[in-house]
Design a protein around this motif. Structure first.
Motif, PDB file in Angstrom:
ATOM      1  N   VAL A  83       0.908  -1.163   0.000  1.00 40.21           N
ATOM      2  CA  VAL A  83       0.000   0.000   0.000  1.00 40.21           C
ATOM      3  C   VAL A  83       0.938   1.201   0.000  1.00 40.21           C
ATOM      4  N   GLY A 142       5.995   6.659  10.352  1.00 35.66           N
ATOM      5  CA  GLY A 142       4.972   5.861   9.667  1.00 35.66           C
ATOM      6  C   GLY A 142       3.960   5.390  10.676  1.00 35.66           C
ATOM      7  N   HIS A 147       1.733   3.849  15.977  1.00 33.44           N
ATOM      8  CA  HIS A 147       1.215   2.872  16.950  1.00 33.44           C
ATOM      9  C   HIS A 147       1.988   2.967  18.263  1.00 33.44           C
ATOM     10  N   HIS A 186      -2.576  -5.919  11.477  1.00 37.14           N
ATOM     11  CA  HIS A 186      -1.321  -5.716  10.742  1.00 37.14           C
ATOM     12  C   HIS A 186      -0.142  -6.070  11.644  1.00 37.14           C
ATOM     13  N   GLN A 235      -9.094  -2.108  13.788  1.00 30.45           N
ATOM     14  CA  GLN A 235      -8.501  -1.875  12.477  1.00 30.45           C
ATOM     15  C   GLN A 235      -9.496  -1.241  11.504  1.00 30.45           C
ATOM     16  N   GLY A 237      -9.364  -0.835   7.765  1.00 31.09           N
ATOM     17  CA  GLY A 237      -8.670  -1.120   6.517  1.00 31.09           C
ATOM     18  C   GLY A 237      -7.691  -2.269   6.667  1.00 31.09           C
ATOM     19  N   ILE A 239      -5.157  -5.029   5.479  1.00 31.66           N
ATOM     20  CA  ILE A 239      -4.137  -4.858   4.428  1.00 31.66           C
ATOM     21  C   ILE A 239      -4.470  -5.621   3.134  1.00 31.66           C
ATOM     22  N   ALA A 266      -4.026   2.970   8.862  1.00 32.10           N
ATOM     23  CA  ALA A 266      -2.885   3.401   8.034  1.00 32.10           C
ATOM     24  C   ALA A 266      -3.344   4.017   6.713  1.00 32.10           C
ATOM     25  N   PHE A 267      -4.253   3.296   6.036  1.00 30.10           N
ATOM     26  CA  PHE A 267      -4.834   3.909   4.828  1.00 30.10           C
ATOM     27  C   PHE A 267      -6.339   4.105   4.985  1.00 30.10           C
ATOM     28  N   HIS A 297       2.363   8.735   3.987  1.00 24.58           N
ATOM     29  CA  HIS A 297       3.060   8.252   2.779  1.00 24.58           C
ATOM     30  C   HIS A 297       2.280   7.185   2.005  1.00 24.58           C
TER      31      HIS A 297
HETATM   32  C1  LIG Z   1       1.090   0.059   5.996  1.00 25.12           C
HETATM   33  C2  LIG Z   1       0.308  -0.336   7.166  1.00 25.12           C
HETATM   34  C3  LIG Z   1       0.876  -0.283   8.446  1.00 25.12           C
HETATM   35  C4  LIG Z   1       2.315   0.102   8.662  1.00 25.12           C
HETATM   36  O1  LIG Z   1       2.552   1.412   8.264  1.00 25.12           O
HETATM   37  P1  LIG Z   1       4.044   1.954   8.073  1.00 25.12           P
HETATM   38  O2  LIG Z   1       3.835   3.344   7.655  1.00 25.12           O
HETATM   39  O3  LIG Z   1       4.653   1.075   7.040  1.00 25.12           O
HETATM   40  O4  LIG Z   1       4.733   1.825   9.389  1.00 25.12           O
HETATM   41  C5  LIG Z   1       0.080  -0.605   9.514  1.00 25.12           C
HETATM   42  N1  LIG Z   1      -1.201  -0.993   9.349  1.00 25.12           N
HETATM   43  C6  LIG Z   1      -1.775  -1.060   8.139  1.00 25.12           C
HETATM   44  C7  LIG Z   1      -3.210  -1.470   8.023  1.00 25.12           C
HETATM   45  C8  LIG Z   1      -1.045  -0.735   7.000  1.00 25.12           C
HETATM   46  O5  LIG Z   1      -1.608  -0.778   5.793  1.00 25.12           O
END
Ligand SMILES: *Cc1c(COP(=O)(O)O)cnc(C)c1O
Length: 472
Positions: A83, A142, A147, A186, A235, A237, A239, A266-267, A297
């Motif tokens: 992602v 990130g 977290h 995740h 959560q 979203g 992955i 995250a997204f 990002h």
């Molecule tokens: C990408 C992602 C993470 C980790 O994010 P980073 O920016 O790579 O540390 C955690 N949880 C989910 C659901 C993600 O898609």
């Protein structure tokens, strides 16, 4: 006396800018995966440690040439792996300035500009995502470190409620903290919890449904089975499938049991800006949580690295992260010192690019970006699902598409490899319900329907090829 070294016109930075311009111009059409692997690039870069200096211009040219075949075009409009977003132009430009400005973003008194840009961006993000205006924000590398930040605040509050000061006394002898996570969480959740002293074997894993959503009733039963400090990690979203936990229910159940709710978004958190009521419904109730982690990002399309930790309980957040020393001036009452809100002390000024991205897109641009990506994901799923032998494994509610070919691990893995090595698009793999699957994630601001169609054509060709290989 030796003359002072100085910047000159026509220097390495200008040469680098020329390489950047070439790279960006070529991005939409260049092969998406790196053309050469680690060993080749390593061998090319691996010269004996230079005994003396080398001309910066020479280094820039040689580095650009040596690195180029080893770059994955993560900013390509046909990069659908993991992602990962690209970089919107305003953010890229702001990041370039941030590097040259070389600010230590920890202290408002040292860099008022870096601290203020973060503060403003933080306010905008809370407003966009519909999170409490009074929440505090920390800008991290990130989601994983977001977290750590937010769960550090959770750990503080959960233990403080039982009279324990974890920052002063640590975890030895503390009341045990019960930590509840979904089975489809995740992997960074475990990593963050581990850093905070919550070992993976001690987590209570709550059952999830077929799409990876935590079962609220299973959470209720697990919480009711004990007492004491408790943290729930939900959560927004998943992955692989993009599925969302039922946020309102999870928060209500957790709060009945006095547990803190942290959301890995995250997204997924960005679904909040969608114009589609169905998509916005995925995050209904999310504002009831106690903390949230998301990425700059990924879907927001900032360059690496940028994560965002948001905590409703500002005092817990600061207590968990703040560091002070006699040589560090305390912030004035109206100042925001970033080092009080993240695990890091010195760090780069991520706020400029974050500010620039949000300002350049605006609310309408962000809505359009999210909904366009979701529409592309839908188009991908429809086109792939129409191909013979291709099964779409998830409900494509967001920007994630999960497919399996001929219900066969080897064929699916071969297709992924053929697509990646072909260079037309990049997809990645996973194991979902014990079966190999192909993941496609649409996050890039540049992606068009034509890009989707090219990716589908590349995948269709790879399927034909893989069948020849696996069964021919
Ligand atoms: C990408 C992602 C993470 C980790 O994010 P980073 O920016 O790579 O540390 C955690 N949880 C989910 C659901 C993600 O898609």
């Amino acid at each position: 006396m030796a003359p002072r070294p100085r910047w000159e016109a026509g220097t390495a930075a200008e040469r680098a800018f020329a390489h950047i311009t070439d790279y960006l111009a070529g991005l939409p059409e260049r092969p998406v995966a790196a053309a050469e692997g680690y060993a080749k690039i390593h061998a090319r870069l691996s010269i004996p440690l230079p005994a003396g200096s080398t001309d910066p211009l020479e280094i820039v040219d040689e580095l650009a040439a040596a690195a180029e075949p080893g770059l994955a075009a993560t900013g390509s409009p046909r990069f659908f792996g993991y992602v990962i977003g690209g970089t919107v132009p305003a953010a890229l430009a702001a990041d370039l300035m941030a590097v040259a400005w070389d600010q230590n973003a920890g202290l408002a008194s040292l860099s008022p500009a870096a601290a203020a840009a973060e503060a403003v961006a933080g306010e905008w993000i809370k407003e966009l995502l519909g999170l409490p205006a009074t929440a505090s924000v920390g800008i991290t590398t990130g989601t994983q470190m977001a977290h750590v930040t937010a769960l550090g605040a959770a750990r503080h509050r959960a233990l403080a409620r039982y009279g324990w000061d974890v920052e002063a006394d640590g975890l030895h002898g503390a009341p045990p903290v019960r930590v509840f996570v979904g089975a489809a969480r995740h992997t960074t959740v475990d990593a963050a919890l581990r850093l905070l002293g919550f070992g993976s074997r001690r987590l209570t894993v709550v059952d999830t449904d077929d799409a990876g959503r935590m079962r609220p009733e299973a959470l209720r039963v697990a919480l009711a089975a004990g007492t004491g400090p408790a943290i729930v990690v939900a959560q927004a979203g998943e992955i692989n499938t993009g599925a969302f936990d039922a946020m309102g229910q999870i928060c209500a159940i957790s709060h009945e049991h006095g547990a803190w709710v942290h959301v890995d978004g995250a997204f997924g958190l960005w679904a909040a800006v969608s114009a589609s009521a169905r998509r916005r419904a995925l995050v209904t109730g999310i504002d009831q949580a106690d903390s949230w982690a998301t990425d700059g990002h990924k879907w927001l399309n900032l360059a690496y690295d940028c994560g965002i930790a948001i905590v409703a309980d500002e005092r817990a957040h600061r207590a968990a992260m703040s560091t002070r020393a006699p040589y560090i001036p305390p912030p004035a009452v109206d100042e925001h010192d970033p080092l009080e809100w993240t695990p890091e002390f010195s760090r780069r000024a991520r706020g400029f690019a974050l500010y620039a991205a949000l300002r350049s897109l605006g609310r309408a641009g962000l809505t359009d970006l999210v909904d366009r990506c979701c529409a592309h994901a839908r188009r991908l799923a429809d086109a792939l699902g129409a191909l013979d032998g291709v099964a779409v494994l998830n409900d494509v509610e967001l920007n994630q598409v999960l497919v399996r070919i001929d219900d066969d691990d080897a064929t699916t893995a071969a297709v992924i490899e053929l697509v990646v090595t072909g260079g037309e698009a990049l997809v990645s793999g996973t194991v979902w319900h014990r079966a190999v699957a192909m993941r496609l994630s649409v996050c890039n601001w540049m992606t068009t329907e034509a890009d989707v169609d090219r990716a589908v054509a590349a995948i269709a060709a790879a399927i034909a090829d893989a069948r020849g290989r696996c069964h021919g």
